[in-house]
Write a protein that holds these residues in place. Sequence first.
Motif, mmCIF file in Angstrom:
data_model
loop_
_atom_site.group_PDB
_atom_site.id
_atom_site.type_symbol
_atom_site.label_atom_id
_atom_site.label_comp_id
_atom_site.label_asym_id
_atom_site.label_seq_id
_atom_site.Cartn_x
_atom_site.Cartn_y
_atom_site.Cartn_z
ATOM 1 N N LEU A 1 0.828 -1.210 0.000
ATOM 2 C CA LEU A 1 0.000 0.000 0.000
ATOM 3 C C LEU A 1 0.862 1.259 0.000
ATOM 4 O O LEU A 1 0.577 2.219 -0.726
ATOM 5 C CB LEU A 1 -0.939 -0.005 1.210
ATOM 6 N N ALA A 2 1.915 1.277 0.819
ATOM 7 C CA ALA A 2 2.797 2.449 0.859
ATOM 8 C C ALA A 2 3.491 2.650 -0.479
ATOM 9 O O ALA A 2 3.621 3.784 -0.970
ATOM 10 C CB ALA A 2 3.828 2.286 1.971
ATOM 11 N N THR A 3 3.947 1.569 -1.089
ATOM 12 C CA THR A 3 4.621 1.660 -2.383
ATOM 13 C C THR A 3 3.681 2.193 -3.449
ATOM 14 O O THR A 3 4.032 3.091 -4.219
ATOM 15 C CB THR A 3 5.135 0.274 -2.809
ATOM 16 N N THR A 4 2.490 1.634 -3.515
ATOM 17 C CA THR A 4 1.538 2.005 -4.558
ATOM 18 C C THR A 4 1.060 3.439 -4.394
ATOM 19 O O THR A 4 0.827 4.142 -5.380
ATOM 20 C CB THR A 4 0.339 1.039 -4.538
ATOM 21 N N ALA A 5 0.939 3.897 -3.156
ATOM 22 C CA ALA A 5 0.470 5.262 -2.921
ATOM 23 C C ALA A 5 1.410 6.284 -3.527
ATOM 24 O O ALA A 5 0.976 7.301 -4.086
ATOM 25 C CB ALA A 5 0.322 5.514 -1.421
ATOM 26 N N ASN A 6 2.709 6.058 -3.431
ATOM 27 C CA ASN A 6 3.689 7.082 -3.802
ATOM 28 C C ASN A 6 4.443 6.791 -5.090
ATOM 29 O O ASN A 6 5.236 7.613 -5.528
ATOM 30 C CB ASN A 6 4.704 7.251 -2.660
ATOM 31 N N ARG A 7 4.208 5.661 -5.712
ATOM 32 C CA ARG A 7 5.018 5.275 -6.867
ATOM 33 C C ARG A 7 4.887 6.254 -8.024
ATOM 34 O O ARG A 7 5.867 6.552 -8.725
ATOM 35 C CB ARG A 7 4.638 3.874 -7.345
ATOM 36 N N ASN A 8 3.693 6.773 -8.253
ATOM 37 C CA ASN A 8 3.488 7.651 -9.405
ATOM 38 C C ASN A 8 3.756 9.121 -9.105
ATOM 39 O O ASN A 8 3.691 9.952 -10.006
ATOM 40 C CB ASN A 8 2.046 7.511 -9.913
ATOM 41 N N LEU A 9 4.046 9.464 -7.835
ATOM 42 C CA LEU A 9 4.218 10.874 -7.480
ATOM 43 C C LEU A 9 5.607 11.365 -7.862
ATOM 44 O O LEU A 9 6.594 10.674 -7.644
ATOM 45 C CB LEU A 9 3.998 11.080 -5.981
ATOM 46 N N PRO A 10 5.706 12.586 -8.420
ATOM 47 C CA PRO A 10 7.028 13.149 -8.727
ATOM 48 C C PRO A 10 7.751 13.544 -7.449
ATOM 49 O O PRO A 10 7.108 13.777 -6.407
ATOM 50 C CB PRO A 10 6.695 14.380 -9.578
ATOM 51 N N PRO A 11 9.095 13.639 -7.473
ATOM 52 C CA PRO A 11 9.847 13.960 -6.258
ATOM 53 C C PRO A 11 9.429 15.251 -5.573
ATOM 54 O O PRO A 11 9.446 15.328 -4.341
ATOM 55 C CB PRO A 11 11.292 14.043 -6.767
ATOM 56 N N HIS A 12 9.029 16.290 -6.341
ATOM 57 C CA HIS A 12 8.686 17.557 -5.689
ATOM 58 C C HIS A 12 7.370 17.478 -4.924
ATOM 59 O O HIS A 12 7.031 18.387 -4.166
ATOM 60 C CB HIS A 12 8.629 18.695 -6.719
ATOM 61 N N ARG A 13 6.618 16.390 -5.117
ATOM 62 C CA ARG A 13 5.390 16.170 -4.347
ATOM 63 C C ARG A 13 5.603 15.178 -3.207
ATOM 64 O O ARG A 13 4.646 14.757 -2.559
ATOM 65 C CB ARG A 13 4.273 15.649 -5.264
ATOM 66 N N ALA A 14 6.864 14.782 -2.979
ATOM 67 C CA ALA A 14 7.143 13.748 -1.988
ATOM 68 C C ALA A 14 6.669 14.147 -0.600
ATOM 69 O O ALA A 14 6.069 13.349 0.121
ATOM 70 C CB ALA A 14 8.639 13.429 -1.966
ATOM 71 N N GLY A 15 6.965 15.383 -0.192
ATOM 72 C CA GLY A 15 6.573 15.817 1.140
ATOM 73 C C GLY A 15 5.070 15.865 1.320
ATOM 74 O O GLY A 15 4.534 15.373 2.316
ATOM 75 N N ALA A 16 4.375 16.453 0.359
ATOM 76 C CA ALA A 16 2.917 16.551 0.451
ATOM 77 C C ALA A 16 2.269 15.172 0.425
ATOM 78 O O ALA A 16 1.383 14.869 1.225
ATOM 79 C CB ALA A 16 2.374 17.415 -0.690
ATOM 80 N N GLY A 17 2.717 14.320 -0.510
ATOM 81 C CA GLY A 17 2.141 12.986 -0.608
ATOM 82 C C GLY A 17 2.396 12.158 0.639
ATOM 83 O O GLY A 17 1.502 11.472 1.132
ATOM 84 N N SER A 18 3.613 12.242 1.160
ATOM 85 C CA SER A 18 3.943 11.501 2.381
ATOM 86 C C SER A 18 3.125 12.004 3.555
ATOM 87 O O SER A 18 2.642 11.217 4.371
ATOM 88 C CB SER A 18 5.436 11.646 2.676
ATOM 89 N N GLY A 19 2.968 13.329 3.652
ATOM 90 C CA GLY A 19 2.184 13.892 4.742
ATOM 91 C C GLY A 19 0.737 13.436 4.711
ATOM 92 O O GLY A 19 0.170 13.054 5.733
ATOM 93 N N VAL A 20 0.138 13.459 3.517
ATOM 94 C CA VAL A 20 -1.262 13.045 3.386
ATOM 95 C C VAL A 20 -1.419 11.568 3.719
ATOM 96 O O VAL A 20 -2.322 11.173 4.469
ATOM 97 C CB VAL A 20 -1.778 13.341 1.962
ATOM 98 N N TYR A 21 -0.534 10.728 3.174
ATOM 99 C CA TYR A 21 -0.639 9.288 3.404
ATOM 100 C C TYR A 21 -0.504 8.958 4.888
ATOM 101 O O TYR A 21 -1.291 8.173 5.437
ATOM 102 C CB TYR A 21 0.432 8.560 2.598
ATOM 103 N N ASN A 22 0.477 9.558 5.535
ATOM 104 C CA ASN A 22 0.666 9.274 6.961
ATOM 105 C C ASN A 22 -0.440 9.874 7.812
ATOM 106 O O ASN A 22 -0.783 9.326 8.866
ATOM 107 C CB ASN A 22 2.029 9.791 7.410
ATOM 108 N N ALA A 23 -1.010 10.993 7.367
ATOM 109 C CA ALA A 23 -2.139 11.565 8.104
ATOM 110 C C ALA A 23 -3.342 10.635 8.043
ATOM 111 O O ALA A 23 -4.000 10.383 9.060
ATOM 112 C CB ALA A 23 -2.499 12.940 7.540
#
Length: 509
Positions: free
Chosen positions: A388-410
């Motif tokens: 699930l963690a891999t699939t959530a972030n696999r398609n996100l570009p690096p500049h969205r890493a912080g936002a995507g990680s924050g949302v997923y962990n929230a």
Amino acid sequence: MTASTRAEAPPHETNAWPALWALCIGFFMILVDTTIVSVATPAIIEDLQAGVNEVVWVTSAYLLAYAVPVLITGRLGDRYGPKNLYLVGLTLFTLASLACGLTTTIEGLIAARVAQGFGAAMMTPQTMAVITRIFPIERRGSAMALWGAVAGVATLVGPILGGVLVDTLGWEWIFFVNVPVGVVAFVLAWRLVPRLDTNQHRFDWLGVALSGVGMFLLVFGIQEGEQYDWSTITGPITVWRLIVGGVVVLAAFVWWQHRNRNEPLVPLSLFADRNFSVSNLAITTVSFAFTAMGFPLMLWAQLVRGYSPTQAGLVLAPMAIVSILAAPLAGRLTDRVHPRLLTLGGFAALGVALLVLSLVLAPDTPLWQLVLVFSLMGVGSSFLWGPLATTANRNLPPHRAGAGSGVYNATRQVGAVLGSAAIAVLIDARLVANGLTFSPSEGSAGGGGALPAQVAAPFTDAMAQSLLLLPAVLVLGLVAVCFFERPRHFGARADAREQEPATAAGPAA
């Protein structure tokens, strides 16, 4: 080329993996503290003269303080560097752990747990953001699988480690143990984690306020509903007004994120990626189930079976062992197999195991049945956390890493908060329905004593009935992952870094 630009380039894998392991030590520690309190619940009740609901708030306060700021801390990592935020959060978490162990009141323990939660919120998004930025995409699945395996194993190991510490040294040591581990984690992260490029962000403080207030109102209302008979708390404040108010404020938060044209706290465009959206919903249900599961199980093991905290924690050992053994296989398959297949199997295994557990739970349930059930849970865990963690972030570009990680962990933490709150309500309700009112004086809170037979049976029925909530919630996650689509890296690779020859991990299937 500037120094920051050079830092942004993915390092050689031999440098990336030590950095990931260093981050995972701290990440493991903060997740263990999500579940470690459950096994110490009877001991804390007895020592601090607290009620069950108050002790549940020891976990809920931590989870709430963890969940609310994790959105903004992901952005802070982008702005000030994920390594810097991680180290600051680790320092706060370690000092708060020391305060938890030194406190002598339930109120002081809850306050220190809030500080721990804030520290954890600073740390967690940085781990996923670093993975996204230092590993090339064809290695990211294996790296994120390790991150997910750490999350799953930590959730399972918490009760076992907690039981050993409570039995041998006292409940305070479930917090004191974090101090030396935190120091080691700090040194390793300082030396091994690279400094990455930073980006300027405008902070959506209105979004922070709306999300925090909404979540607090909702969780507090659910948590305290049974205590106030779902009626008046004080003056015009009622349980249902808090819950409805929380929903309304959270709806206003979503509306504001849509209207905010500068830089919203949660860029709703992230959810245009179907796999990101599905993963967030699915991990909410998984986190709900694993967080909620510990409370009825640990109460049953200690108060019905008369197990010591160590023995109670060891009941979950088959789940942890199987999860650790299956995690490498899940990691390899994550880069090769459609995520729908992996996660459907994970949800099916976990849901069936929880359903069977609720049906076989009795004062005299044979241990071999528990071993089989928890082993199946371990299999399900391995094929959920990492994929699930891999699939959530696999398609996100690096500049969205912080936002995507924050949302997923929230969203993961929201599931944990709601699971903790909901199971507390359900346990209270089922105890009353079975003609019981829990009291620490019934049985030995420290282990070794059990409830009398005439109480043990209805108490077990109440715990088993409360567990039925978990497979029902997991059905939502199972339905969600049916909508996973094939990740982009499974097809043509446009990025130059993705043109490397296939390695031992093999090409995507």
